[in-house]
Design a protein around this motif. Sequence first.
Motif, short mmCIF file in Angstrom:
data_model
loop_
_atom_site.label_atom_id
_atom_site.label_comp_id
_atom_site.label_asym_id
_atom_site.label_seq_id
_atom_site.Cartn_x
_atom_site.Cartn_y
_atom_site.Cartn_z
N SER A 54 0.82 -1.21 0.00
CA SER A 54 0.00 0.00 0.00
C SER A 54 0.85 1.26 0.00
O SER A 54 0.39 2.34 -0.36
N GLY A 55 2.10 1.10 0.43
CA GLY A 55 2.97 2.26 0.56
C GLY A 55 2.81 3.01 1.86
O GLY A 55 3.50 3.99 2.12
N ARG A 56 1.91 2.53 2.72
CA ARG A 56 1.61 3.26 3.96
C ARG A 56 2.52 2.85 5.11
O ARG A 56 2.62 3.58 6.10
N ASN A 57 3.15 1.69 5.00
CA ASN A 57 3.95 1.20 6.12
C ASN A 57 5.40 0.98 5.69
O ASN A 57 5.66 0.41 4.63
N THR A 58 6.30 1.41 6.53
CA THR A 58 7.72 1.21 6.29
C THR A 58 8.35 0.49 7.48
O THR A 58 7.87 0.60 8.62
N TYR A 59 9.41 -0.21 7.20
CA TYR A 59 10.08 -1.00 8.21
C TYR A 59 11.59 -0.84 8.00
O TYR A 59 12.06 -0.83 6.87
N TYR A 60 12.31 -0.76 9.12
CA TYR A 60 13.75 -0.54 9.02
C TYR A 60 14.50 -1.41 10.03
O TYR A 60 14.06 -1.59 11.17
N ALA A 61 15.64 -1.91 9.61
CA ALA A 61 16.53 -2.56 10.54
C ALA A 61 17.05 -1.53 11.54
O ALA A 61 17.19 -0.35 11.20
N ASP A 62 17.34 -1.97 12.74
CA ASP A 62 17.83 -1.05 13.76
C ASP A 62 19.09 -0.31 13.30
O ASP A 62 19.31 0.84 13.67
N SER A 63 19.88 -0.99 12.50
CA SER A 63 21.16 -0.41 12.07
C SER A 63 20.98 0.81 11.16
O SER A 63 21.91 1.60 11.03
N VAL A 64 19.81 0.96 10.55
CA VAL A 64 19.62 2.08 9.63
C VAL A 64 18.46 2.98 10.04
O VAL A 64 18.24 4.03 9.40
N LYS A 65 17.73 2.60 11.05
CA LYS A 65 16.56 3.36 11.48
C LYS A 65 16.96 4.79 11.84
O LYS A 65 17.94 5.02 12.53
N GLY A 66 16.18 5.73 11.33
CA GLY A 66 16.47 7.13 11.60
C GLY A 66 17.43 7.76 10.62
O GLY A 66 17.60 8.98 10.60
N ARG A 67 18.09 6.95 9.81
CA ARG A 67 19.06 7.47 8.83
C ARG A 67 18.62 7.19 7.39
O ARG A 67 18.94 7.98 6.50
N PHE A 68 17.93 6.10 7.17
CA PHE A 68 17.52 5.70 5.82
C PHE A 68 16.01 5.88 5.69
O PHE A 68 15.26 5.68 6.66
N THR A 69 15.57 6.21 4.48
CA THR A 69 14.15 6.34 4.19
C THR A 69 13.83 5.66 2.88
O THR A 69 14.44 5.97 1.84
N ILE A 70 12.89 4.75 2.93
CA ILE A 70 12.44 4.05 1.72
C ILE A 70 11.20 4.75 1.19
O ILE A 70 10.34 5.21 1.95
N SER A 71 11.12 4.85 -0.14
CA SER A 71 9.96 5.48 -0.74
C SER A 71 9.74 4.93 -2.14
O SER A 71 10.63 4.29 -2.72
N ARG A 72 8.57 5.22 -2.66
CA ARG A 72 8.21 4.71 -3.99
C ARG A 72 7.55 5.83 -4.79
O ARG A 72 6.76 6.60 -4.23
N ASP A 73 7.86 5.89 -6.05
CA ASP A 73 7.19 6.81 -6.96
C ASP A 73 6.41 5.96 -7.95
O ASP A 73 6.98 5.40 -8.89
N SER A 74 5.12 5.84 -7.74
CA SER A 74 4.31 4.97 -8.58
C SER A 74 4.26 5.45 -10.02
O SER A 74 4.25 4.65 -10.96
N ALA A 75 4.22 6.75 -10.20
CA ALA A 75 4.14 7.31 -11.54
C ALA A 75 5.38 6.95 -12.36
O ALA A 75 5.30 6.72 -13.57
N LYS A 76 6.52 6.90 -11.70
CA LYS A 76 7.77 6.59 -12.39
C LYS A 76 8.12 5.10 -12.29
O LYS A 76 9.11 4.67 -12.87
N ASN A 77 7.33 4.37 -11.52
CA ASN A 77 7.59 2.94 -11.30
C ASN A 77 8.99 2.73 -10.73
O ASN A 77 9.77 1.89 -11.22
N MET A 78 9.31 3.51 -9.71
CA MET A 78 10.63 3.44 -9.11
C MET A 78 10.56 3.34 -7.59
O MET A 78 9.63 3.84 -6.97
N LEU A 79 11.58 2.74 -7.04
CA LEU A 79 11.75 2.62 -5.59
C LEU A 79 13.03 3.35 -5.23
O LEU A 79 14.01 3.30 -6.00
N TYR A 80 13.03 3.99 -4.07
CA TYR A 80 14.20 4.75 -3.65
C TYR A 80 14.63 4.36 -2.23
O TYR A 80 13.85 3.85 -1.44
N LEU A 81 15.89 4.64 -1.95
CA LEU A 81 16.39 4.55 -0.58
C LEU A 81 17.27 5.76 -0.34
O LEU A 81 18.38 5.85 -0.89
N GLN A 82 16.77 6.70 0.44
CA GLN A 82 17.55 7.86 0.82
C GLN A 82 18.39 7.49 2.03
O GLN A 82 17.85 7.05 3.05
N MET A 83 19.68 7.65 1.90
CA MET A 83 20.60 7.24 2.97
C MET A 83 21.36 8.47 3.46
O MET A 83 22.10 9.08 2.70
#
Length: 126
Positions: A54-83
């Motif tokens: 759904s894109g509404r829920n995200t989950y992170y390993a403790d090692s990256v929590k607070g530093r990494f952000t996962i997101s999706r652009d449905s229009a572009k059919n792409m997934l991202y990871l901001q680190m």
Amino acid sequence: QMQLMESGGGSVQEGGSLKLSCTASGTTLDHFALGWFRQVPGKERGGISFLSRSGRNTYYADSVKGRFTISRDSAKNMLYLQMNSLKPEDTAMYYCAPVGSDPNAELGFSALFNDWGQGTQVTVSS
């Protein structure tokens, strides 16, 4: 046939940032829950971040929590990871994949298919 391709890796100093991208062909990413995995030589590939279908829920390993952000652009059919605030221990090859529920996995997800892209290398120097 579904193909995923990761990009955006590189070499950065500790504390720096990178944004990884995952492009998909042959499928629509909205059909899947998605995840980012990373692997260093000699170790198993491990999941670090997941996005529900759904894109509404995200989950992170403790090692990256607070530093990494996962997101999706449905229009572009792409997934991202901001680190952000990268650390030397983040050095690894990074992969994206569609995932499914797995109660035995640390974050409750594992890759749906044993078919990985070429990955993108992230190297963080101190």
